[in-house]
Design a protein around this motif. Structure first.
Motif, PDB file in Angstrom:
ATOM      1  N   ALA A 135     -15.162  14.322   2.326  1.00  7.56           N
ATOM      2  CA  ALA A 135     -14.823  15.690   1.897  1.00  7.56           C
ATOM      3  C   ALA A 135     -15.672  16.741   2.613  1.00  7.56           C
ATOM      4  N   ALA A 136     -16.828  16.345   3.149  1.00 13.68           N
ATOM      5  CA  ALA A 136     -17.679  17.300   3.871  1.00 13.68           C
ATOM      6  C   ALA A 136     -16.953  17.849   5.101  1.00 13.68           C
ATOM      7  N   GLU A 137     -15.986  17.081   5.613  1.00 14.91           N
ATOM      8  CA  GLU A 137     -15.262  17.538   6.806  1.00 14.91           C
ATOM      9  C   GLU A 137     -14.136  18.515   6.467  1.00 14.91           C
ATOM     10  N   GLY A 138     -13.597  18.398   5.245  1.00 14.93           N
ATOM     11  CA  GLY A 138     -12.391  19.171   4.953  1.00 14.93           C
ATOM     12  C   GLY A 138     -12.579  20.282   3.933  1.00 14.93           C
ATOM     13  N   ILE A 139     -13.670  20.240   3.162  1.00 13.82           N
ATOM     14  CA  ILE A 139     -13.846  21.261   2.124  1.00 13.82           C
ATOM     15  C   ILE A 139     -15.039  22.134   2.491  1.00 13.82           C
ATOM     16  N   ARG A 140     -14.761  23.412   2.692  1.00 13.83           N
ATOM     17  CA  ARG A 140     -15.787  24.299   3.263  1.00 13.83           C
ATOM     18  C   ARG A 140     -16.330  25.279   2.238  1.00 13.83           C
ATOM     19  N   PHE A 141     -17.651  25.318   2.148  1.00 11.90           N
ATOM     20  CA  PHE A 141     -18.325  26.304   1.291  1.00 11.90           C
ATOM     21  C   PHE A 141     -18.963  27.367   2.171  1.00 11.90           C
ATOM     22  N   ARG A 142     -19.100  28.565   1.607  1.00 15.08           N
ATOM     23  CA  ARG A 142     -19.773  29.652   2.338  1.00 15.08           C
ATOM     24  C   ARG A 142     -21.276  29.507   2.164  1.00 15.08           C
ATOM     25  N   GLU A 143     -21.995  30.313   2.905  1.00 13.80           N
ATOM     26  CA  GLU A 143     -23.475  30.300   2.825  1.00 13.80           C
ATOM     27  C   GLU A 143     -23.967  30.524   1.396  1.00 13.80           C
ATOM     28  N   SER A 157      -5.512  20.794   5.785  1.00 13.06           N
ATOM     29  CA  SER A 157      -4.117  20.579   6.185  1.00 13.06           C
ATOM     30  C   SER A 157      -4.075  19.996   7.601  1.00 13.06           C
ATOM     31  N   GLY A 158      -5.021  20.374   8.441  1.00 13.87           N
ATOM     32  CA  GLY A 158      -5.082  19.795   9.789  1.00 13.87           C
ATOM     33  C   GLY A 158      -5.450  18.317   9.732  1.00 13.87           C
ATOM     34  N   LEU A 159      -6.469  17.994   8.940  1.00 15.13           N
ATOM     35  CA  LEU A 159      -6.954  16.611   8.889  1.00 15.13           C
ATOM     36  C   LEU A 159      -5.928  15.659   8.255  1.00 15.13           C
ATOM     37  N   LEU A 160      -5.082  16.198   7.381  1.00 15.31           N
ATOM     38  CA  LEU A 160      -4.148  15.322   6.652  1.00 15.31           C
ATOM     39  C   LEU A 160      -2.717  15.435   7.158  1.00 15.31           C
ATOM     40  N   LYS A 161      -2.532  16.116   8.284  1.00 10.89           N
ATOM     41  CA  LYS A 161      -1.146  16.430   8.682  1.00 10.89           C
ATOM     42  C   LYS A 161      -0.342  15.207   9.144  1.00 10.89           C
ATOM     43  N   ASP A 162      -1.034  14.128   9.524  1.00  9.36           N
ATOM     44  CA  ASP A 162      -0.278  12.943   9.969  1.00  9.36           C
ATOM     45  C   ASP A 162       0.382  12.187   8.810  1.00  9.36           C
ATOM     46  N   GLY A 163       0.076  12.582   7.576  1.00  7.39           N
ATOM     47  CA  GLY A 163       0.759  11.971   6.433  1.00  7.39           C
ATOM     48  C   GLY A 163       0.255  10.588   6.060  1.00  7.39           C
ATOM     49  N   LEU A 194      -7.072  21.233  -4.248  1.00  2.90           N
ATOM     50  CA  LEU A 194      -7.141  21.712  -2.860  1.00  2.90           C
ATOM     51  C   LEU A 194      -6.375  20.777  -1.924  1.00  2.90           C
ATOM     52  N   VAL A 195      -6.483  19.470  -2.179  1.00  4.82           N
ATOM     53  CA  VAL A 195      -5.749  18.502  -1.350  1.00  4.82           C
ATOM     54  C   VAL A 195      -4.244  18.690  -1.583  1.00  4.82           C
ATOM     55  N   ALA A 196      -3.867  18.898  -2.859  1.00  7.32           N
ATOM     56  CA  ALA A 196      -2.441  19.086  -3.168  1.00  7.32           C
ATOM     57  C   ALA A 196      -1.892  20.304  -2.436  1.00  7.32           C
ATOM     58  N   ARG A 197      -2.679  21.366  -2.426  1.00  8.25           N
ATOM     59  CA  ARG A 197      -2.232  22.577  -1.725  1.00  8.25           C
ATOM     60  C   ARG A 197      -2.132  22.310  -0.216  1.00  8.25           C
ATOM     61  N   ALA A 198      -3.131  21.595   0.316  1.00  9.68           N
ATOM     62  CA  ALA A 198      -3.175  21.374   1.768  1.00  9.68           C
ATOM     63  C   ALA A 198      -1.989  20.547   2.262  1.00  9.68           C
ATOM     64  N   VAL A 199      -1.548  19.567   1.467  1.00 11.05           N
ATOM     65  CA  VAL A 199      -0.432  18.730   1.946  1.00 11.05           C
ATOM     66  C   VAL A 199       0.893  19.213   1.363  1.00 11.05           C
ATOM     67  N   ASN A 200       0.820  20.346   0.655  1.00 12.81           N
ATOM     68  CA  ASN A 200       1.994  20.929   0.004  1.00 12.81           C
ATOM     69  C   ASN A 200       2.701  19.881  -0.859  1.00 12.81           C
ATOM     70  N   ALA A 201       1.957  19.283  -1.746  1.00 12.44           N
ATOM     71  CA  ALA A 201       2.469  18.195  -2.578  1.00 12.44           C
ATOM     72  C   ALA A 201       3.581  18.685  -3.498  1.00 12.44           C
ATOM     73  N   ASP A 202       4.422  17.756  -3.915  1.00 12.77           N
ATOM     74  CA  ASP A 202       5.448  18.092  -4.904  1.00 12.77           C
ATOM     75  C   ASP A 202       4.826  18.152  -6.294  1.00 12.77           C
TER      76      ASP A 202
END
Ligand code: ASP
Length: 440
Positions: A135-143, A157-163, A194-202
């Motif tokens: 999750a450190a690669e895909g979930i970003r926090f601000r300073e 969405s980029g990291l999970l786009k291959d389905g 956040l994952v659901a939003r990123a992959v546009n889950a049903d």
């Protein structure tokens, strides 16, 4: 047929190898369940430890220079036993030693706590034969430690786009510089959203150990009815008043994206649970009320002032006094020459004298300030109210039959809820009266 489901499993759903098996069979029932967000292993029995609590305790000991071995042994045992029972191949032993070294080596509190989910994700990915995404690669926090939702959406969405079927551990992410940051407790729910939003889950399925939301607090009402369908707005009202199953911040990403959330029970996989959606679509009949929730411990500040009604800006002056002390108001019923501001007593008490003195000044010579404590607020929520005449009449008749004195009433024009204020001593009786009037 659904295309893509994101699942999140809570700690009790992952507490041991038997629960892991249940998770796998739930995924096998529906192949479109392609993403899984795990929490850290929770309690196996009531007096058991949650791994996250153990990790926080290890960090506290380590940071004050005390040994934490006796606690870490328990963590190690939890993961090793799952790995052994399920014959997993992943080198969990080395991963555990890295965590041990990190805690001893002064890693941050957030990093230590996040390892519960990280290790659980490694086991689960191996057990399912799925990809593991840190999750450190895909979930970003601000300073400043807040979530950067837009950057997260772009990365995930980029990291999970291959389905490809993927496990993404819950509860944490990282800043741009790689420093791990966690959400507040229970935050794996947010990761799932956040994952659901990123992959546009049903659907975003949130698997836990209860079959969804109940219409009222089971500590007050014996076996309350289950809520099968609720809108995000209704849920906001109920969770604000204390009904909780889901982390409050988990609603925003999915609500915005129009993705329904389904609360499900890992121990009763065929139970449909509660569906939370934007408009509760395809309803055959809408119940008049969806749920009841409330809280004790409010204070009502009554402000009376002659000709208040014609003094433009007076309400703002009252509220700005509260604002200066960082107090938010819950409700504000008003009359012609009076207004009441309902605030939590816990927030008011530390500055009570100063605030009242400031308000007295505002009405000096032409009014009065008084405070009533020990008030409860009860919200009866229901999207069905708007279609049903007489809901308020039924509610207040039920209260009057139970000889409960109504101290405050508030209903917005959206007709989503009716709020009543009663004495704390009438709190339980009010919930009983309303529940039995509408549910039976
Ligand atoms: N494991 C974390 C906690 O106990 C996060 C979660 O379970 O959602 O709060």
């Amino acid at each position: 047929m659904l295309e893509c489901i994101v699942t999140k499993f809570g700690g009790s759903s992952l507490a041991n190898d038997e629960q892991f098996r249940k998770v796998r069979s739930i995924l096998e029932l529906e192949p479109t369940r392609r993403y899984l967000v795990p929490s850290a292993p929770g309690k196996r029995y009531p007096t058991d430890d949650k791994v996250t609590d153990l990790l926080y305790a290890c960090h506290a000991r380590a940071s004050s220079g005390e040994p934490f071995e006796d606690l870490f042994v328990k963590i190690r045992e939890r993961y090793l036993s799952i790995a052994q029972q399920l014959h997993l191949k992943v080198d969990i032993q080395s991963a555990l030693e890295e965590v041990h070294a990190g805690i001893g080596g002064g890693k941050s509190r957030d990093w230590c706590a996040s390892r519960g989910e990280y290790l659980c994700g490694l086991l689960m990915a191996d057990y399912l034969g799925w990809r593991f995404l840190d999750a450190a690669e895909g979930i970003r926090f601000r300073e400043d430690g807040t979530l950067d939702a837009e950057k997260t959406q772009e990365l995930l969405s980029g990291l999970l786009k291959d389905g490809e079927s993927t496990v993404v551990p819950g509860f944490y992410g990282a800043r741009e510089d790689g420093e791990v940051v966690t959400f507040s407790r229970g935050g794996s729910d947010i990761t799932g959203a956040l994952v659901a939003r990123a992959v546009n889950a049903d659907v975003y399925e949130n698997w836990t150990d209860v079959s969804g939301f109940l219409m009222a607090d089971p500590r007050i009402i014996d076996s309350p009815a289950e809520i099968s369908s609720i809108t995000y707005k209704e849920l906001r009202e109920l969770s604000h008043m204390g009904a909780s199953v889901l982390h409050e911040d988990a609603m925003f990403p999915v609500h915005r994206a129009g993705i329904p959330t389904n609360i499900r029970n890992t121990n009763k996989p065929y139970h449909p649970g509660t569906l939370i959606s934007k408009n509760a679509p395809n309803e055959v009949s809408v119940p008049t009320i969806t749920g009841i929730a409330g809280h004790k411990g409010y204070s009502v500040i009554s402000v009376e002032k002659n000709m208040m009604n014609s003094e433009v800006g007076f309400g703002r002056k009252v509220l700005s006094v509260l604002e200066e002390y960082g107090i938010s108001f819950e409700h504000m019923p008003t009359g012609i020459d009076s207004m009441c501001v309902v605030v939590s007593s816990e927030q008011l008490n530390p500055h009570r004298e100063e605030i009242l003195a400031r308000l007295e000044k505002l009405v000096e010579g032409s009014g009065a300030i008084s405070v009533n404590d020990n008030m409860s607020i009860i919200a009866t929520v229901g999207r069905g109210m708007v279609h049903n005449c007489g809901t308020a009449a039924r509610l207040f008749s039920a209260m009057s039959r139970a000889r409960i004195n109504v101290r405050m009433i508030d209903q917005g024009s959206s007709e989503l809820s009716i709020i009543v204020g009663v004495n704390d001593s009438d709190f339980e009786a009010t919930i009983h009266a309303i529940y039995h009037e509408f549910v039976g």
